[in-house]
Design a protein around this motif. Structure first.
Motif, PDB file in Angstrom:
ATOM      1  N   LYS A 167       0.796  -1.077  -0.005  1.00 43.85           N
ATOM      2  CA  LYS A 167      -0.091   0.138  -0.018  1.00 43.85           C
ATOM      3  C   LYS A 167       0.798   1.321   0.059  1.00 43.85           C
ATOM      4  CE  LYS A 167      -4.461  -1.461   2.195  1.00 43.85           C
ATOM      5  NZ  LYS A 167      -5.124  -1.541   3.467  1.00 43.85           N
ATOM      6  N   GLN A 169       3.466   1.827  -1.931  1.00 45.07           N
ATOM      7  CA  GLN A 169       4.124   1.851  -3.219  1.00 45.07           C
ATOM      8  C   GLN A 169       4.333   3.432  -3.676  1.00 45.07           C
ATOM      9  OE1 GLN A 169       6.100   1.691  -6.197  1.00 45.07           O
ATOM     10  NE2 GLN A 169       5.403  -0.144  -5.299  1.00 45.07           N
ATOM     11  N   ASN A 172       3.447   5.580  -8.977  1.00 45.46           N
ATOM     12  CA  ASN A 172       2.147   5.553  -9.019  1.00 45.46           C
ATOM     13  C   ASN A 172       1.869   6.219 -10.388  1.00 45.46           C
ATOM     14  OD1 ASN A 172       0.875   4.445  -6.548  1.00 45.46           O
ATOM     15  ND2 ASN A 172       2.230   6.128  -5.536  1.00 45.46           N
ATOM     16  N   SER A 173       2.411   6.041 -11.563  1.00 44.93           N
ATOM     17  CA  SER A 173       2.077   6.604 -12.784  1.00 44.93           C
ATOM     18  C   SER A 173       1.545   5.768 -13.707  1.00 44.93           C
ATOM     19  CB  SER A 173       3.535   7.242 -13.151  1.00 44.93           C
ATOM     20  OG  SER A 173       4.566   6.197 -13.610  1.00 44.93           O
ATOM     21  N   PRO A 176      -2.545   3.591 -11.449  1.00 50.66           N
ATOM     22  CA  PRO A 176      -3.419   4.442 -10.525  1.00 50.66           C
ATOM     23  C   PRO A 176      -3.321   5.683 -11.010  1.00 50.66           C
ATOM     24  CG  PRO A 176      -1.325   3.961  -9.254  1.00 50.66           C
ATOM     25  CD  PRO A 176      -1.387   3.065 -10.763  1.00 50.66           C
ATOM     26  N   LEU A 177      -2.775   6.145 -12.304  1.00 50.11           N
ATOM     27  CA  LEU A 177      -2.659   7.334 -12.597  1.00 50.11           C
ATOM     28  C   LEU A 177      -3.998   8.345 -12.322  1.00 50.11           C
ATOM     29  CD1 LEU A 177      -0.849   9.420 -13.847  1.00 50.11           C
ATOM     30  CD2 LEU A 177      -1.635   9.001 -16.172  1.00 50.11           C
ATOM     31  N   PHE A 180      -5.379   8.017  -8.461  1.00 53.47           N
ATOM     32  CA  PHE A 180      -4.373   8.244  -7.285  1.00 53.47           C
ATOM     33  C   PHE A 180      -4.841   9.294  -6.174  1.00 53.47           C
ATOM     34  CE2 PHE A 180      -0.134  10.334  -5.755  1.00 53.47           C
ATOM     35  CZ  PHE A 180       0.082   9.166  -4.811  1.00 53.47           C
ATOM     36  N   ARG A 181      -4.722   8.867  -5.114  1.00 51.71           N
ATOM     37  CA  ARG A 181      -5.437   9.689  -3.870  1.00 51.71           C
ATOM     38  C   ARG A 181      -7.117   9.659  -3.900  1.00 51.71           C
ATOM     39  NH1 ARG A 181      -1.041  13.253  -5.226  1.00 51.71           N
ATOM     40  NH2 ARG A 181       0.607  13.227  -3.618  1.00 51.71           N
ATOM     41  N   GLU A 184      -7.550   3.493  -2.433  1.00 49.23           N
ATOM     42  CA  GLU A 184      -6.340   2.954  -1.974  1.00 49.23           C
ATOM     43  C   GLU A 184      -6.073   1.898  -2.964  1.00 49.23           C
ATOM     44  OE1 GLU A 184      -4.871   2.141   2.669  1.00 49.23           O
ATOM     45  OE2 GLU A 184      -6.834   1.021   1.983  1.00 49.23           O
ATOM     46  N   ASP A 198       2.352  -3.539 -14.266  1.00 53.00           N
ATOM     47  CA  ASP A 198       1.748  -2.840 -12.856  1.00 53.00           C
ATOM     48  C   ASP A 198       0.754  -3.962 -12.513  1.00 53.00           C
ATOM     49  OD1 ASP A 198       1.271  -1.447 -10.545  1.00 53.00           O
ATOM     50  OD2 ASP A 198       0.635   0.381 -11.384  1.00 53.00           O
ATOM     51  N   ASN A 229      -2.194   3.093 -17.823  1.00 59.42           N
ATOM     52  CA  ASN A 229      -3.203   4.225 -17.432  1.00 59.42           C
ATOM     53  C   ASN A 229      -4.826   3.957 -17.780  1.00 59.42           C
ATOM     54  OD1 ASN A 229      -0.747   6.788 -18.354  1.00 59.42           O
ATOM     55  ND2 ASN A 229      -0.957   5.412 -16.514  1.00 59.42           N
ATOM     56  N   TYR A 236     -11.320   1.406 -12.518  1.00 59.08           N
ATOM     57  CA  TYR A 236     -11.912   2.464 -11.456  1.00 59.08           C
ATOM     58  C   TYR A 236     -13.236   2.919 -11.770  1.00 59.08           C
ATOM     59  CZ  TYR A 236     -12.352   6.710  -8.637  1.00 59.08           C
ATOM     60  OH  TYR A 236     -12.700   7.695  -7.464  1.00 59.08           O
TER      61      TYR A 236
END
Length: 242
Positions: A167, A169, A172-173, A176-177, A180-181, A184, A198, A229, A236
């Motif tokens: 978690k 890591q 993060n490109s 999770p690009l 991200f934030r 989780e 990834d 990406n 998501y």
């Protein structure tokens, strides 16, 4: 979603393997058993080989162990003493190649490969340490598949210590690009020339989704980054309202 994933891949170079699997058992995959250069995803299998009994044991940094690529240990002074747990965090969170090699020396390549075999990974092998170009010239290399990566993640996530490491890591490109934030994500990346990987677990709305993306033979690494990406964004967006 499979058709949307295929649409992402249709104009990209190289070979891609993808697995998307949620906690309800829904799954789509493309090329799950195809073998890929593992790049830094081999570090997941090194992490699997470390036990809690190892955590407090200490290892000293030596100049002849320092290697290039990712990581900070190569810049620090010889004699620095680190715990095995410290090295695990550096290996995963910063993809530190020197930390990885220190762990490989601590555990032994033979032991790591024995654990790989005992856990039933069909397409994974640790053939050399990180940045060992001489070994690579002799035909030694590290390999894995999307199916093996999914399985090692599933095992690692059963242990809270390993989950916490993943978690944190810092790279993060890729997957999770676009989230991200916002959510989780416990994961590990890997890359070489022509390779962009990834893989991890997205936690969303009290559910989780495992995502594995492996690429190889890319004409341009940008293609692999974009694949990651867009797959991350697709998953998501699909699950955030469920």
């Amino acid at each position: 979603m499979l058709n949307e994933v295929k649409n992402i891949l249709k104009d990209k170079s190289g070979i891609t393997a993808i697995i998307i699997k949620d906690n309800k058992g829904n799954r789509i995959d493309i090329n799950p058993e195809v073998t890929f250069p593992s790049a830094s995803l081999i570090k997941l299998f090194v992490l699997l080989s470390v036990t809690k009994d190892d955590y407090k044991n200490k290892v000293k940094l030596k100049n002849d162990e320092k290697v290039g690529g990712f990581g900070m240990l190569q810049t620090l002074d010889e004699g620095l003493e680190l715990t095995v747990k410290d090295l695990c965090y550096l290996m995963i969170c910063l993809s530190d190649n020197t930390a990885t090699n220190m762990l490989i020396d601590y555990l032994g390549i033979e032991k790591i490969n024995k654990i790989i075999i005992e856990n039933g990974f069909k397409n994974t092998v640790l053939g050399r340490k990180m940045m060992d170009m001489e070994g690579k010239k002799r035909g030694l290399d590290n390999f894995t598949s999307a199916e093996d990566v999914l399985k090692v993640l599933e095992i690692l996530f059963q242990d809270e210590n390993n989950l916490n490491i993943l978690k944190k890591q810092m790279c993060n490109s890729k997957l999770p690009l676009y989230f991200f934030r916002k959510a989780e994500f416990a994961h590990k990346t890997g890359d070489l020339v022509g390779v962009e990987h990834d893989a991890g677990r997205l936690f969303l709305n009290n559910e989780y989704i495992d995502i594995v993306v492996l690429t190889k033979d890319l004409e341009n690494n940008k293609d692999g980054v974009i694949i990651n990406n867009l797959v991350g964004e697709l998953v998501y967006n699909r699950y955030k309202t469920i």
